[in-house]
Scaffold this motif. Structure first.
Motif, PDB file in Angstrom:
ATOM      1  N   GLY A  75       0.808  -1.205   0.000  1.00 47.23           N
ATOM      2  CA  GLY A  75       0.000   0.000   0.000  1.00 47.23           C
ATOM      3  C   GLY A  75       0.848   1.264   0.000  1.00 47.23           C
ATOM      4  N   PRO A  76       0.190   2.441  -0.070  1.00 46.56           N
ATOM      5  CA  PRO A  76       0.913   3.708  -0.144  1.00 46.56           C
ATOM      6  C   PRO A  76       1.844   3.952   1.043  1.00 46.56           C
ATOM      7  CG  PRO A  76      -1.403   4.016  -0.624  1.00 46.56           C
ATOM      8  CD  PRO A  76      -1.260   2.621  -0.123  1.00 46.56           C
ATOM      9  N   LEU A  77       1.475   3.401   2.192  1.00 47.06           N
ATOM     10  CA  LEU A  77       2.285   3.543   3.405  1.00 47.06           C
ATOM     11  C   LEU A  77       2.431   2.175   4.054  1.00 47.06           C
ATOM     12  CD1 LEU A  77       3.612   5.242   5.736  1.00 47.06           C
ATOM     13  CD2 LEU A  77       1.321   5.393   6.718  1.00 47.06           C
ATOM     14  N   THR A  78       3.649   1.821   4.414  1.00 42.12           N
ATOM     15  CA  THR A  78       3.842   0.554   5.119  1.00 42.12           C
ATOM     16  C   THR A  78       4.942   0.692   6.155  1.00 42.12           C
ATOM     17  OG1 THR A  78       4.135  -1.831   4.833  1.00 42.12           O
ATOM     18  CG2 THR A  78       5.581  -0.424   3.560  1.00 42.12           C
ATOM     19  N   ILE A  79       4.823  -0.089   7.200  1.00 38.91           N
ATOM     20  CA  ILE A  79       5.883  -0.220   8.203  1.00 38.91           C
ATOM     21  C   ILE A  79       6.250  -1.693   8.260  1.00 38.91           C
ATOM     22  CG2 ILE A  79       6.567   0.147  10.603  1.00 38.91           C
ATOM     23  CD1 ILE A  79       4.227   2.059  10.914  1.00 38.91           C
ATOM     24  N   ARG A  80       7.516  -1.992   8.083  1.00 32.54           N
ATOM     25  CA  ARG A  80       7.931  -3.377   8.298  1.00 32.54           C
ATOM     26  C   ARG A  80       7.761  -3.666   9.784  1.00 32.54           C
ATOM     27  NH1 ARG A  80      12.995  -4.610   4.191  1.00 32.54           N
ATOM     28  NH2 ARG A  80      12.167  -3.396   2.438  1.00 32.54           N
ATOM     29  N   TRP A  81       7.039  -4.742  10.062  1.00 33.72           N
ATOM     30  CA  TRP A  81       6.585  -4.967  11.433  1.00 33.72           C
ATOM     31  C   TRP A  81       7.732  -5.086  12.424  1.00 33.72           C
ATOM     32  CZ3 TRP A  81       2.107  -3.214  11.988  1.00 33.72           C
ATOM     33  CH2 TRP A  81       1.146  -3.345  10.976  1.00 33.72           C
ATOM     34  N   SER A  82       8.873  -5.566  11.978  1.00 34.50           N
ATOM     35  CA  SER A  82      10.034  -5.642  12.876  1.00 34.50           C
ATOM     36  C   SER A  82      10.529  -4.249  13.265  1.00 34.50           C
ATOM     37  CB  SER A  82      11.171  -6.424  12.216  1.00 34.50           C
ATOM     38  OG  SER A  82      11.584  -5.791  11.017  1.00 34.50           O
ATOM     39  N   TYR A  83      10.159  -3.255  12.441  1.00 35.46           N
ATOM     40  CA  TYR A  83      10.617  -1.884  12.704  1.00 35.46           C
ATOM     41  C   TYR A  83       9.578  -1.058  13.468  1.00 35.46           C
ATOM     42  CZ  TYR A  83      13.109   2.487  11.876  1.00 35.46           C
ATOM     43  OH  TYR A  83      13.795   3.664  12.050  1.00 35.46           O
ATOM     44  N   LEU A  84       8.396  -1.619  13.688  1.00 29.32           N
ATOM     45  CA  LEU A  84       7.305  -0.871  14.313  1.00 29.32           C
ATOM     46  C   LEU A  84       7.680  -0.250  15.670  1.00 29.32           C
ATOM     47  CD1 LEU A  84       4.406   0.126  14.339  1.00 29.32           C
ATOM     48  CD2 LEU A  84       3.708  -2.105  15.225  1.00 29.32           C
ATOM     49  N   PRO A  85       8.334  -0.980  16.586  1.00 30.69           N
ATOM     50  CA  PRO A  85       8.663  -0.358  17.877  1.00 30.69           C
ATOM     51  C   PRO A  85       9.519   0.901  17.725  1.00 30.69           C
ATOM     52  CG  PRO A  85       8.939  -2.730  18.020  1.00 30.69           C
ATOM     53  CD  PRO A  85       8.722  -2.413  16.565  1.00 30.69           C
ATOM     54  N   LYS A  86      10.411   0.887  16.732  1.00 31.46           N
ATOM     55  CA  LYS A  86      11.265   2.062  16.511  1.00 31.46           C
ATOM     56  C   LYS A  86      10.473   3.211  15.902  1.00 31.46           C
ATOM     57  CE  LYS A  86      15.301   4.174  16.245  1.00 31.46           C
ATOM     58  NZ  LYS A  86      15.702   4.532  14.920  1.00 31.46           N
ATOM     59  N   ALA A  87       9.551   2.897  14.995  1.00 28.04           N
ATOM     60  CA  ALA A  87       8.801   3.937  14.276  1.00 28.04           C
ATOM     61  C   ALA A  87       7.624   4.490  15.069  1.00 28.04           C
ATOM     62  CB  ALA A  87       8.297   3.375  12.944  1.00 28.04           C
ATOM     63  N   VAL A 285       3.691   5.758 -23.615  1.00 25.87           N
ATOM     64  CA  VAL A 285       2.796   6.915 -23.444  1.00 25.87           C
ATOM     65  C   VAL A 285       3.613   8.198 -23.496  1.00 25.87           C
ATOM     66  CG1 VAL A 285       1.165   5.608 -22.039  1.00 25.87           C
ATOM     67  CG2 VAL A 285       2.953   6.943 -20.913  1.00 25.87           C
ATOM     68  N   SER A 286       2.935   9.260 -23.874  1.00 26.72           N
ATOM     69  CA  SER A 286       3.562  10.571 -23.952  1.00 26.72           C
ATOM     70  C   SER A 286       2.779  11.552 -23.086  1.00 26.72           C
ATOM     71  CB  SER A 286       3.589  11.053 -25.404  1.00 26.72           C
ATOM     72  OG  SER A 286       4.134  12.346 -25.496  1.00 26.72           O
ATOM     73  N   LEU A 287       3.470  12.217 -22.179  1.00 30.17           N
ATOM     74  CA  LEU A 287       2.862  13.221 -21.311  1.00 30.17           C
ATOM     75  C   LEU A 287       3.611  14.535 -21.467  1.00 30.17           C
ATOM     76  CD1 LEU A 287       2.442  11.171 -17.983  1.00 30.17           C
ATOM     77  CD2 LEU A 287       0.641  11.740 -19.630  1.00 30.17           C
ATOM     78  N   SER A 288       2.882  15.639 -21.359  1.00 28.28           N
ATOM     79  CA  SER A 288       3.522  16.954 -21.413  1.00 28.28           C
ATOM     80  C   SER A 288       3.783  17.511 -20.027  1.00 28.28           C
ATOM     81  CB  SER A 288       2.644  17.942 -22.195  1.00 28.28           C
ATOM     82  OG  SER A 288       1.450  18.226 -21.478  1.00 28.28           O
ATOM     83  N   ARG A 289       3.288  16.802 -19.023  1.00 24.40           N
ATOM     84  CA  ARG A 289       3.391  17.269 -17.639  1.00 24.40           C
ATOM     85  C   ARG A 289       3.355  16.075 -16.703  1.00 24.40           C
ATOM     86  NH1 ARG A 289      -0.366  21.274 -17.414  1.00 24.40           N
ATOM     87  NH2 ARG A 289      -0.493  21.171 -19.684  1.00 24.40           N
ATOM     88  N   SER A 290       3.591  16.328 -15.445  1.00 21.02           N
ATOM     89  CA  SER A 290       3.487  15.295 -14.428  1.00 21.02           C
ATOM     90  C   SER A 290       2.007  15.037 -14.117  1.00 21.02           C
ATOM     91  CB  SER A 290       4.225  15.763 -13.171  1.00 21.02           C
ATOM     92  OG  SER A 290       4.297  14.747 -12.204  1.00 21.02           O
ATOM     93  N   ILE A 291       1.715  13.782 -13.773  1.00 25.19           N
ATOM     94  CA  ILE A 291       0.345  13.362 -13.439  1.00 25.19           C
ATOM     95  C   ILE A 291       0.351  12.737 -12.049  1.00 25.19           C
ATOM     96  CG2 ILE A 291      -1.565  11.811 -14.057  1.00 25.19           C
ATOM     97  CD1 ILE A 291      -1.176  13.941 -16.123  1.00 25.19           C
ATOM     98  N   THR A 292      -0.613  13.093 -11.217  1.00 25.33           N
ATOM     99  CA  THR A 292      -0.822  12.370  -9.961  1.00 25.33           C
ATOM    100  C   THR A 292      -2.220  11.763  -9.980  1.00 25.33           C
ATOM    101  OG1 THR A 292      -1.712  14.248  -8.677  1.00 25.33           O
ATOM    102  CG2 THR A 292       0.694  13.970  -8.720  1.00 25.33           C
ATOM    103  N   TYR A 293      -2.372  10.704  -9.217  1.00 25.78           N
ATOM    104  CA  TYR A 293      -3.625   9.935  -9.225  1.00 25.78           C
ATOM    105  C   TYR A 293      -4.140   9.862  -7.795  1.00 25.78           C
ATOM    106  CZ  TYR A 293      -6.642   5.814 -10.121  1.00 25.78           C
ATOM    107  OH  TYR A 293      -7.686   4.934 -10.226  1.00 25.78           O
ATOM    108  N   ALA A 294      -5.411  10.201  -7.614  1.00 26.13           N
ATOM    109  CA  ALA A 294      -5.974  10.324  -6.273  1.00 26.13           C
ATOM    110  C   ALA A 294      -5.995   9.012  -5.493  1.00 26.13           C
ATOM    111  CB  ALA A 294      -7.386  10.893  -6.346  1.00 26.13           C
ATOM    112  N   ARG A 295      -5.862   7.891  -6.158  1.00 26.19           N
ATOM    113  CA  ARG A 295      -5.936   6.611  -5.455  1.00 26.19           C
ATOM    114  C   ARG A 295      -4.747   6.358  -4.541  1.00 26.19           C
ATOM    115  NH1 ARG A 295      -7.278   1.002  -7.747  1.00 26.19           N
ATOM    116  NH2 ARG A 295      -6.968   0.654  -5.531  1.00 26.19           N
ATOM    117  N   ALA A 296      -3.594   6.997  -4.849  1.00 23.22           N
ATOM    118  CA  ALA A 296      -2.407   6.724  -4.043  1.00 23.22           C
ATOM    119  C   ALA A 296      -1.388   7.837  -4.224  1.00 23.22           C
ATOM    120  CB  ALA A 296      -1.783   5.389  -4.446  1.00 23.22           C
ATOM    121  N   PRO A 297      -0.598   8.131  -3.191  1.00 22.21           N
ATOM    122  CA  PRO A 297       0.459   9.134  -3.343  1.00 22.21           C
ATOM    123  C   PRO A 297       1.485   8.680  -4.381  1.00 22.21           C
ATOM    124  CG  PRO A 297       0.075   8.614  -1.023  1.00 22.21           C
ATOM    125  CD  PRO A 297      -0.666   7.604  -1.826  1.00 22.21           C
ATOM    126  N   GLY A 298       1.888   9.598  -5.226  1.00 22.26           N
ATOM    127  CA  GLY A 298       2.872   9.278  -6.244  1.00 22.26           C
ATOM    128  C   GLY A 298       2.640  10.126  -7.469  1.00 22.26           C
TER     129      GLY A 298
END
Length: 416
Positions: A75-87, A285-298
């Motif tokens: 998904g757009p955001l994830t935490i590796r579970w082993s790192y959860l206590p630190k984060a 595909v050819s784009l003249s500009r950057s595109i973002t999509y509301a479904r996910a950050p990026g």
């Protein structure tokens, strides 16, 4: 009187911009990094000058989505579970900063930081002979449904209130503007201020080359220790070249900055927000500009090396191995709105980088609270490229006592 000198740790967009602006203030400069300019985190970003993105990264609407995102390992955001206590402390702090009063104050500070983003970029790129790298085309945000568009009404209202126009387009109008967009694009809107560069790496290298033409020095080495005496930094130790005295020291070392600051007795809640990209030289595909999509950050950004799909936010620490399935997931997402997007082939490249994120979505720009000749410029999160030149200008003003055009108190090192 001998020339003032600044040693800058970090050769990303913030470090080289700081060097360039300090030279304008009469400083001699030395940049130190383990890799050449523009080959760290600055190498692989989405290429956006996203100065209209004034709402903090974590705000109430995002906060509500985080639990669902975390259930999806890609998904757009994830935490590796082993790192959860630190984060976990970072996320708790980010949650506190998502309170309405904090969001308002953070938004104001980010809006102030945005004021001269384009002019600061143009200043440095013009001097470097690289103005062609900046494309003044506002990024288009696309939506698959009316509900997706309505859900972001609050963020658009905030942008509009600060002078960023977020004009709506129908699906057909969006496809007329960018024919590569597919029939399932319901509508679109301009971000109100999100331009792009065609090569983030070349932006940084071009500015760095101008710094060296103006007498600056770049050293490829690791900084292993900082020396301090009587409240001042006196020297640094390099892994390969040993001890080096310093006059003024600027720490712009991205996601590693807090490790250096710790040696000066300062603790910053800095986390590596790991982002991914995929570059498709044969995208179809050819784009003249950057595109973002509301479904996910990026963002999908047309660059000189191909179409770059960049985004994702992974908390796994500095040293965990990359999970390039997260880069592949970006292709799956953008295929939904760019149906002509070709499958990745042998020319396709994937990358992971470490964004330096602070839980209130504001960088540290200012003097160390423990060491009088040390200055900080780090913690820009997803906005490093956008705010890099402006941070360099502001540090140059602070280090010479020049008046700034904005209130810098929200960015102080002693706010934590």
């Amino acid at each position: 009187m001998s020339q003032k000198h600044a040693t800058i740790i970090g050769a990303g967009i913030i470090g080289v911009s700081t060097a360039a602006f300090l030279q304008r203030q009469g400083f001699g400069v030395t940049i130190i990094d383990r890799v050449p300019p523009g080959e760290g985190c600055s190498f692989g970003n989405a290429g956006g000058l996203a100065f209209a993105e004034i709402t903090p990264t974590v705000h109430p609407r995002v906060l509500m989505k985080i639990p669902g995102w975390l259930l999806d390992p890609l998904g757009p955001l994830t935490i590796r579970w082993s790192y959860l206590p630190k984060a976990l402390p970072w996320f708790l702090a980010a949650g506190r900063n998502a309170l309405p009063s904090r969001v308002k104050a953070i938004t104001e500070a980010r809006a102030n930081l945005a004021m001269r983003v384009v002019s600061d970029f143009e200043t440095l790129l013009k001097s470097a002979g690289a103005s062609d790298l900046l494309k003044i085309q506002d990024t288009l945000r696309v939506y698959g449904s009316e509900d997706q568009f309505t859900e972001e009404a609050g963020e658009r209202a905030v942008k509009n209130a600060h002078g960023f126009e977020t004009k709506r387009l129908s699906g057909d109008e969006a496809r007329e503007l960018e024919p590569a967009l597919g029939p399932n694009v319901h509508c679109a809107a301009f971000h109100g201020g999100w331009y792009f560069v065609t090569s983030p790496e070349r932006v940084v290298k071009s500015i760095a080359a101008e710094v060296t033409r103006n007498g600056g020095k770049i050293i490829f080495d690791d900084v292993t220790a900082l020396e301090r005496q009587d409240g001042k930094a006196t020297a640094i130790t390099l892994k390969g070249q040993g001890r080096m005295p310093v006059d003024h020291l600027v720490i712009c070392a991205g996601a590693y900055s807090h490790l250096l600051a710790k040696q000066l007795g300062e603790i910053f809640p800095l986390e590596a927000e790991r982002g991914y990209h995929m570059v498709l030289p044969n995208s179809g595909v050819s784009l003249s500009r950057s595109i973002t999509y509301a479904r996910a950050p990026g963002a999908a950004t047309p660059m000189e090396m191909g179409l770059r799909l960049a985004g994702s936010d992974e908390f796994a620490g500095l040293d965990a191995a990359p999970n390039y399935a997260r880069a592949d997931k970006l292709w799956t997402l953008f295929k939904q709105v760019l149906p002509g997007l070709r499958e990745p082939d042998q020319a396709t490249t994937r990358w992971m980088g470490r964004r330096p994120g602070l839980p209130n979505s504001l960088p540290v720009i200012g003097r160390s609270k423990t060491t009088s000749n040390v200055w900080y410029g780090f913690g820009h999160g997803h906005m490093g490229l956008t705010w890099g030149p402006t941070t360099g200008r502001l540090l140059g003003e602070l280090m010479t006592g020049a008046a700034s055009n904005i209130d810098l108190s929200p960015f102080r090192a002693d706010r934590f």
